[in-house]
Scaffold this active site. Structure first.
Site, PDB file in Angstrom:
ATOM      1  CD  GLU A  18     -34.179  30.286  29.201  1.00  0.00           C
ATOM      2  OE1 GLU A  18     -34.504  30.582  28.043  1.00  0.00           O
ATOM      3  OE2 GLU A  18     -33.239  30.806  29.799  1.00  0.00           O
ATOM      4  CG  ASP A  28     -39.112  35.717  30.394  1.00  0.00           C
ATOM      5  OD1 ASP A  28     -39.827  36.505  31.030  1.00  0.00           O
ATOM      6  OD2 ASP A  28     -38.001  35.322  30.802  1.00  0.00           O
ATOM      7  CE1 TYR A  39     -36.412  33.433  37.509  1.00  0.00           C
ATOM      8  CE2 TYR A  39     -36.374  31.047  37.419  1.00  0.00           C
ATOM      9  CZ  TYR A  39     -37.017  32.237  37.191  1.00  0.00           C
ATOM     10  OH  TYR A  39     -38.284  32.235  36.647  1.00  0.00           O
ATOM     11  CB  SER A  41     -32.109  38.305  24.172  1.00  0.00           C
ATOM     12  OG  SER A  41     -31.245  37.852  25.183  1.00  0.00           O
ATOM     13  CB  SER A  42     -32.585  33.313  26.322  1.00  0.00           C
ATOM     14  OG  SER A  42     -33.324  33.591  27.474  1.00  0.00           O
ATOM     15  CB  ALA A  64     -30.503  44.220  28.880  1.00  0.00           C
ATOM     16  N   GLY A  65     -32.100  41.606  30.683  1.00  0.00           N
ATOM     17  CA  GLY A  65     -33.370  41.264  31.317  1.00  0.00           C
ATOM     18  C   GLY A  65     -34.568  41.489  30.415  1.00  0.00           C
ATOM     19  CG  ASP A 110     -42.895  33.460  35.726  1.00  0.00           C
ATOM     20  OD1 ASP A 110     -42.216  33.355  36.774  1.00  0.00           O
ATOM     21  OD2 ASP A 110     -42.383  33.539  34.583  1.00  0.00           O
ATOM     22  CB  SER A 120     -24.968  34.012  15.731  1.00  0.00           C
ATOM     23  OG  SER A 120     -24.950  35.308  16.287  1.00  0.00           O
TER      24      SER A 120
END
Ligand code: GLA
Length: 384
Positions: free
Chosen positions: A158, A170, A220, A125-126, A121-122, A36, A67
């Site tokens: 992000e 994502d 990354y 979620s973010s 967990a990839g 991407d 939260s």
């Protein structure tokens, strides 16, 4: 309740007649990994695990964030927001900061977040928190931003608040997901096509290594820079090239010395874009077996050339590779931990797990978690 999605029970106490509740899902990606941010193609889908935000206008000059998962409340003045790296609130505040940077006034609000996307967990979620927040504030405060603008804004949040220079996959998948469909997204033009994911007697099984590698975000960003270095080497001979999207395998051979680490990084990305195109043809032609073989090839590339796998991910992929009931498997997402995505014959799932779970624990010293996921709709309002 709208679109068949219910407010989760744990969020109910935070919902009153004025509250807006938005659901934004996690994602899987069938093929097209680390493509991407190289302007290439990806093939993600939104899933049946999501983040939910319940938001109310308070009108003052403070933000009250809660939260449910962490049982924690943060209250801060609107004039004084800054990143809190590693903390759940950073994703929400990152979005507020992006809206403010675009000239929107974000008056006080209270926001409660709850999610069932496993963290680290990839499954993004973010991105799901960012997109839920962006979508909800856009709606609540009437900013009129399009879904594409919300995706780009969440991606920037992000970058700037979580410190990960991620691509657009994502956030795009969370916002644009469509039940039963994968999204073929061109990350250069942001043009996209849905096509039905027809799995017949197969299901998507995620195997969670339970590894959350601390290198994930720093490495990354390193991979991203290595790809940019590769582009500048190719540009010396082919000035029209602006990203690895424009690069062919021949150009790599011509322009990047094979002993250079950048060579194998770029070769992987270029091959992965080609694999994705061929994989899409497989899916359209109903040839799941051929598609599955490409997933194994992707894993090989991510592990050996791109070097973003880890022992546990490799163990899981190697363990299923010889099993005829698993027609494709690979690590998914950024890497260094998280899940593998597996296409498995439905009737064999139980047996597979009963053998693999103890074997994984014995070999890796960790519990193996698994999720059978379904492809669901993207971000939407579920209560207003
Ligand atoms: C993470 C990033 C995405 C993408 C994947 C790898 O999930 O957030 O943008 O780069 O890794 O494909």
């Amino acid at each position: 309740m709208e679109g068949g999605y219910r407010i989760p029970g744990l969020l109910q106490p935070y919902v009153n007649a004025q509250t807006l509740v938005v659901r934004s899902p996690g994602r899987i990606n069938l093929i097209g990994e680390h493509t991407d941010y190289n302007n290439g193609f990806v093939l993600p889908a939104a899933i049946d695990k999501a983040v939910y935000v319940a938001v109310d206008k308070t009108g003052g000059a403070a933000y009250r964030l809660h939260s449910v998962d962490f049982n924690e409340t943060v209250e801060l003045p609107a004039a004084d927001i800054k990143p809190v790296p590693g903390h759940w609130s950073t994703y929400i505040l990152g979005v507020v900061a992006q809206l403010t940077a675009r000239g929107f006034r974000v008056p006080g609000f209270s926001l409660t977040v709850y999610g069932d996307v496993p963290l680290g967990a990839g499954l993004s979620s973010s991105a799901a928190i960012e997109c839920a927040t962006a979508f909800a504030l856009n709606e609540l405060l009437g900013f009129g931003l399009s879904l594409k603008e919300l995706a780009l804004l969440s991606q920037k949040a992000e970058h700037e608040y979580a410190g990960v220079n991620c691509g657009i996959m994502d956030q795009f998948a969370s916002l644009f997901g469509k039940k039963g469909n994968v999204i073929q997204l061109d990350c250069r033009s942001l043009e996209y096509t849905y096509f039905p994911l027809e799995l017949k007697e197969y299901v998507i099984l995620l195997l969670d290594t339970q590894v959350k590698h601390s290198l994930a975000s720093s490495e990354y960003n390193v991979r991203r820079r290595q790809c940019e270095t590769g582009v500048s080497l190719v540009q010396e001979k082919h000035p029209f090239v602006t990203s690895l999207r424009d690069v062919t395998p021949v150009m790599i051979e011509e322009c990047i010395p094979a002993k250079d680490i950048v060579y194998k990084r770029c070769r992987y990305v270029v091959e992965e874009n080609i694999r994705l195109q061929e994989g899409c043809r497989d899916l359209l032609g109903g040839d799941l077996h051929s598609f599955g073989k490409k997933m194994y090839a992707t894993h090989e590339g991510l592990s050996k050339d791109y070097e973003v796998s880890c022992t546990e991910l490799d163990y899981l992929v190697t363990s299923v590779k010889s099993r005829p009931e698993v027609i494709g498997a690979r690590m998914m997402g950024g890497g260094f931990g998280g899940c593998t995505i597996n296409i498995v014959q439905q009737e064999s799932v139980e047996k597979l797990l009963s053998e693999l779970t103890p074997a994984y624990a014995a070999a890796m010293g960790r519990e193996l978690r698994h999720y059978l996921v379904k492809v669901e709709n993207g971000t939407s309002i579920i209560y207003q």
